[in-house]
Design a protein around this motif. Structure first.
Motif, PDB file in Angstrom:
ATOM      1  N   GLY A 181       0.917  -1.188  -0.004  1.00 38.42           N
ATOM      2  CA  GLY A 181       0.010  -0.010  -0.121  1.00 38.42           C
ATOM      3  C   GLY A 181       0.633   1.349   0.190  1.00 38.42           C
ATOM      4  O   GLY A 181       1.932   1.328   0.597  1.00 38.42           O
ATOM      5  N   GLN A 226      -0.454  -0.675  -4.485  1.00 39.21           N
ATOM      6  CA  GLN A 226      -1.930  -0.035  -4.339  1.00 39.21           C
ATOM      7  C   GLN A 226      -1.908   1.153  -3.601  1.00 39.21           C
ATOM      8  O   GLN A 226      -1.751   1.381  -2.537  1.00 39.21           O
ATOM      9  CB  GLN A 226      -2.722  -1.322  -3.589  1.00 39.21           C
ATOM     10  CG  GLN A 226      -2.637  -2.397  -4.046  1.00 39.21           C
ATOM     11  CD  GLN A 226      -3.237  -2.701  -5.652  1.00 39.21           C
ATOM     12  OE1 GLN A 226      -4.341  -1.988  -5.667  1.00 39.21           O
ATOM     13  NE2 GLN A 226      -2.912  -3.433  -6.422  1.00 39.21           N
ATOM     14  N   ARG A 282      -3.697   4.344  -2.164  1.00 39.27           N
ATOM     15  CA  ARG A 282      -4.809   4.699  -1.596  1.00 39.27           C
ATOM     16  C   ARG A 282      -4.751   6.261  -1.298  1.00 39.27           C
ATOM     17  O   ARG A 282      -4.073   6.638  -0.715  1.00 39.27           O
ATOM     18  CB  ARG A 282      -5.131   4.006  -0.394  1.00 39.27           C
ATOM     19  CG  ARG A 282      -6.238   4.645   0.344  1.00 39.27           C
ATOM     20  CD  ARG A 282      -6.641   3.520   1.601  1.00 39.27           C
ATOM     21  NE  ARG A 282      -7.668   4.057   2.427  1.00 39.27           N
ATOM     22  CZ  ARG A 282      -8.082   3.633   3.606  1.00 39.27           C
ATOM     23  NH1 ARG A 282      -7.085   2.905   4.272  1.00 39.27           N
ATOM     24  NH2 ARG A 282      -9.112   4.307   4.096  1.00 39.27           N
ATOM     25  N   VAL A 330      -0.252   5.236   0.656  1.00 38.64           N
ATOM     26  CA  VAL A 330      -1.096   6.062   1.268  1.00 38.64           C
ATOM     27  C   VAL A 330      -0.742   7.551   0.942  1.00 38.64           C
ATOM     28  O   VAL A 330       0.366   8.018   1.176  1.00 38.64           O
ATOM     29  CB  VAL A 330      -1.335   5.869   2.644  1.00 38.64           C
ATOM     30  CG1 VAL A 330      -2.324   6.992   3.334  1.00 38.64           C
ATOM     31  CG2 VAL A 330      -2.044   4.653   3.008  1.00 38.64           C
TER      32      VAL A 330
END
Length: 379
Positions: free
Chosen positions: A101, A126, A128, A103
């Motif tokens: 992830g 990924q 976010r 962020v």
């Protein structure tokens, strides 16, 4: 309101006839910067090529930036832009073993976000996006809440390019560490206007370019990497200045410098470094804490005057929640920016806002005058 830096105004010739309030985009040129450019050109003209002088200027610029953020010079790499710095960092990270992830905030500058999105489309990360509302003062809490055990990297803008809202990088960094993640700080809109202490604030990585509050020109950026972390990372985006000895000229040997120097890439921007050495040196001479205090007072002036004139403030209005930039909603911002320039005020348009972004050389009268002219033009 007495101006504590009035003696320095003479170093900025444009201020004799124009009010420059665009430090979120480009600060005013100072005489030390002009002298640095002239000196570089003189060396080029008279010596043709002087690697010793060039390397000295790069080293001095790196040292001035390191001094500003309370780091050692060896912990700072020199690149062409913050995008380059982010790309070099991204290439050294892995996004596997359930930790994929990234962020980041929806109001972060697109260039850095695009680097992270490239890791998503090519390398399995990924991304976010934490929704950050213009004028909000809770973005730090929103970012902290989004960090979990799957997070590999937290990327934050310490000060937002759009509305100046601030993120507490110590708080987001602590939240990242608690989950075993790293933090990358984009300080392009804060370095030179806010006190940064990478050790006290527990910063992993921080990048800033010289064009804005660092009083310089585009073409150079500085990347701090925490020493212990730097030794663990090997960037795939690299170049000959990332080697242990760049002048070994060994095409078959890929060794990495022991410090943040491993994140250097190709030939550094020498003239830009000369400028940065002079511009950051001036800021260090004055002291960023004193500059931050003055800019806080000018922010208060802007936040008080704008509503009085019927202007809509987009920036946070909570004390301490914004940096030097005060964003005003203007429907035809680009057109109004040009008209402000014709009236003697240099401001900066972004989408639907005009940004009033002073530096230490500006006065309260500068800010009030610009807001009054903006109100007149937008009636």
């Amino acid at each position: 309101m007495t101006h504590p830096f009035s003696s320095y105004r003479k170093l900025f010739p444009i201020l004799e006839n124009t009010v420059q309030l665009s430090s979120c985009s480009q600060s005013a040129m100072s005489l030390p910067v002009r002298q640095a450019i002239d000196d570089y050109l003189a060396v080029w003209t008279t010596r043709g090529a002087d690697w010793g002088y060039w390397m000295e200027q790069v080293a001095l610029a790196r040292a001035e930036f390191a001094r500003m953020i309370h780091a050692d010079a060896d912990d700072v790499a020199v690149l062409g832009s913050v995008s380059d710095a982010a790309s070099s960092i991204a290439s050294a990270l892995r996004f596997d073993d359930g930790r994929d992830g990234i962020v980041t905030g929806s109001l972060d500058f697109p260039s850095v976000c695009h680097v992270w999105l490239a890791q998503q489309s090519r390398r399995g990360a990924q991304v976010r996006f934490v929704q950050a509302r213009p004028g909000a003062s809770d973005t730090t809490a929103r970012l902290v809440q989004a960090i979990d055990a799957s997070t590999a990297l937290v990327s934050v803008s310490q000060a937002c390019f759009y509305d100046g809202q601030l993120v507490d990088i110590a708080a987001t960094g602590a939240a990242a560490r608690a989950q075993g993640a790293l933090q990358f700080v984009d300080a392009y809109q804060s370095a030179g206007s806010r006190t940064i202490d990478v050790r006290a604030q527990g910063v992993d990585m921080l990048a800033a370019g010289a064009q804005k509050y660092l009083l310089g020109i585009p073409g150079i950026a500085f990347l701090y990497v925490r020493p212990e972390l730097a030794r663990q990372l090997e960037p795939a985006v690299t170049g000959w200045f990332g080697r242990v000895n760049p002048f070994a000229f060994d095409p078959a040997r890929l060794d990495f410098a022991a410090s943040a120097q491993r994140f250097n890439t190709g030939t550094p921007p020498m003239m830009c470094a000369s400028v940065a050495r002079a511009s950051i040196g001036l800021l260090n001479e004055i002291g960023v804490p004193a500059i931050e205090e003055w800019l806080g007072l000018l922010s208060a002036v802007a936040l008080e005057e704008a509503p009085r004139l019927g202007l809509e403030v987009v920036s946070p209005t909570v004390p301490g929640a914004k940096g030097a930039n005060t964003a005003i909603r203007v429907r035809n911002a680009a057109e109004v920016e040009a008209r402000m320039l014709a009236a003697g005020f240099v401001v900066s348009a972004r989408n639907d806002v005009i940004r009033i972004a002073p530096h230490f050389y500006n006065t309260a009268e500068d800010v009030v005058g610009a807001l009054r002219e903006l109100a007149r033009l937008t009636r």
